[in-house]
Design a protein around this motif. Structure first.
Motif, PDB file in Angstrom:
ATOM      1  N   ARG A 246      -2.982   3.433  12.893  1.00 35.90           N
ATOM      2  CA  ARG A 246      -1.916   4.240  12.481  1.00 35.90           C
ATOM      3  C   ARG A 246      -0.531   3.846  13.049  1.00 35.90           C
TER       4      ARG A 246
ATOM      5  N   SER B   9       2.499   1.914  10.380  1.00 39.76           N
ATOM      6  CA  SER B   9       3.189   3.214  10.019  1.00 39.76           C
ATOM      7  C   SER B   9       4.227   2.851   9.011  1.00 39.76           C
TER       8      SER B   9
ATOM      9  N   CYS C  12      -1.428   4.046   5.226  1.00 35.88           N
ATOM     10  CA  CYS C  12      -1.347   5.512   6.123  1.00 35.88           C
ATOM     11  C   CYS C  12      -2.352   6.324   5.325  1.00 35.88           C
TER      12      CYS C  12
ATOM     13  N   ARG D 201      -5.648   8.196   6.902  1.00 34.44           N
ATOM     14  CA  ARG D 201      -5.751   9.676   6.966  1.00 34.44           C
ATOM     15  C   ARG D 201      -6.970   9.955   6.412  1.00 34.44           C
TER      16      ARG D 201
END
Length: 394
Positions: free
Chosen positions: A363, A367, A373, A377
């Motif tokens: 992560r 970024s 990303c 998630r």
């Protein structure tokens, strides 16, 4: 796929059964550090092309203990813990290395030497510290050669950075007069093994099964606070965390500072070690299956009182973590184009036992990549679900 990964992991933690070279480097349980067969020597290196140092009466008095090679330099013994019959052998070895230009200023060199000592063949770390000259002085190439001997060449190579740093710590105490040889230099040299090699072993001995908490803290960049302990213990723990950390080893396009900044945005609680109890009490502990799987390997090395084996296991721990991080990066790239690859990525994170740490680093490193990303998630949601409940990744 996962069978081969499990086999590779087992190979990593079974290092103690394969590295027979370390078996001869064990310390008897209950023995004091001073009883370990390790040695040191320190010499003054003088370029004979410059006659400035010849004016020193102190050196002329020691000329009987000096070896000169091809009139280019002389090597004068200042002190040694080696037996009298072994020290001249080491001095001849160093002279050969110097004549070949194999010792560069400030850079340690490690090799195996054969001397008249019980071990016969022993690992030898040598470093040339050049004499610092003032701006109005010309550099004459003089300096000091410092040697540490103990264990094997392979074992000492595991602690090269620590040995380099320890030798550099002596720079400010060296002078041509060497008036502090007995009071400062000799005691410092005699502690090289305890200070540069034993710290990882001491930490494992101290925390025992709780070593998994330190390993997880190192991988997850969690601050560690040590209370009610002496300074050496605090320093040992800090050095253990630094040695187990992957900072600077895994990110290709992200600097260490950027990675740490991103990780610091996560809610982190310091790992606290209270050394007022025996064994120490840990607070705010976090671990995972990956770190716990390494406990027994560290304890086995500690039982054998082998600091070199402890360091090798720590290096294997880091290597396996790096391999898993690289695998995750590859899976994430594939998952951007394939739902099946996304599912395989989730399965990998569960099977490796280190999914929380891997995703934390991923992560931070991704970024600035919107699609990556999003995948991360989804993977975090997948890991949060019970492992026995089938989960579909969409």
């Amino acid at each position: 796929m996962f069978t081969s990964q499990t086999s590779s992991f087992q190979d990593s933690i079974d290092v103690d059964e394969r590295d027979a070279d370390f078996d001869n480097e064990e310390i008897g349980i209950g023995q004091r550090m001073q009883q370990i067969n390790c040695y040191y020597s320190i010499y003054f290196y003088e370029s004979t092309r410059s006659e400035a140092a010849e004016e020193s009466v102190a050196w002329s008095q020691r000329r009987a203990d000096s070896t000169t090679c091809q009139d280019d330099f002389s090597l004068t013994l200042l002190d040694s813990s080696l037996p009298p019959e072994a020290e001249p052998q080491l001095r001849c070895y160093i002279s050969r290395r110097l004549s070949k230009g194999a010792l560069l200023g400030g850079m340690g060199n490690i090799a195996t030497v054969e001397l008249s000592i019980p071990e016969q063949a022993v690992g030898c770390y040598c470093c040339l510290l050049e004499q610092e000259s003032s701006p109005d002085q010309s550099e004459d190439g003089n300096g000091w050669v410092i040697c540490f001997l103990g264990g094997s060449e392979k074992g000492l190579n595991l602690f090269r950075l620590e040995l380099d740093k320890y030798v550099q710590g002596l720079q400010g105490s060296l002078s041509p007069e060497m008036e502090n040889l007995e009071s400062e230099v000799k005691p410092y040299l005699s502690r090289w093994y305890e200070q540069s090699v034993m710290h990882i072993y001491r930490v494992v001995q101290l925390v025992q099964n709780s070593v998994c908490f330190l390993l997880h803290a190192a991988l997850s960049h969690t601050p560690v606070v040590v209370n009610d302990s002496d300074e050496r213990t605090k320093t040992d723990v800090a050095r253990f965390i630094k040695a187990a950390s992957l900072q600077g080893l895994v990110q290709e396009d992200t600097t260490t500072a950027t990675l740490c900044k991103a990780l610091s945005e996560d809610t982190q609680t310091d790992l606290v070690i209270d050394c007022s109890t025996s064994p120490p009490t840990f607070t705010n502990t976090v671990s995972n299956r990956f770190c716990e799987d390494w406990i027994q390997a560290f304890l086995n090395a500690a039982e054998r009182c082998n600091p070199f084996l402890s360091r090798q296991i720590l290096e294997n721990f880091k290597l396996k973590a790096i391999q898993d991080m690289n695998n995750l990066k590859r899976f994430i790239r594939q998952a951007e184009m394939s739902h099946y690859a996304l599912f395989r990525c989730g399965q990998f994170l569960r099977s490796c036992g280190n999914g929380d740490v891997l995703l934390q680093n991923a992560r931070a490193e991704h970024s600035g990549l919107t699609e990556a990303c999003g995948i991360i998630r989804v993977l975090e949601e997948f890991l949060s679900e019970p492992a026995l409940v089938p989960a579909a990744l969409h």
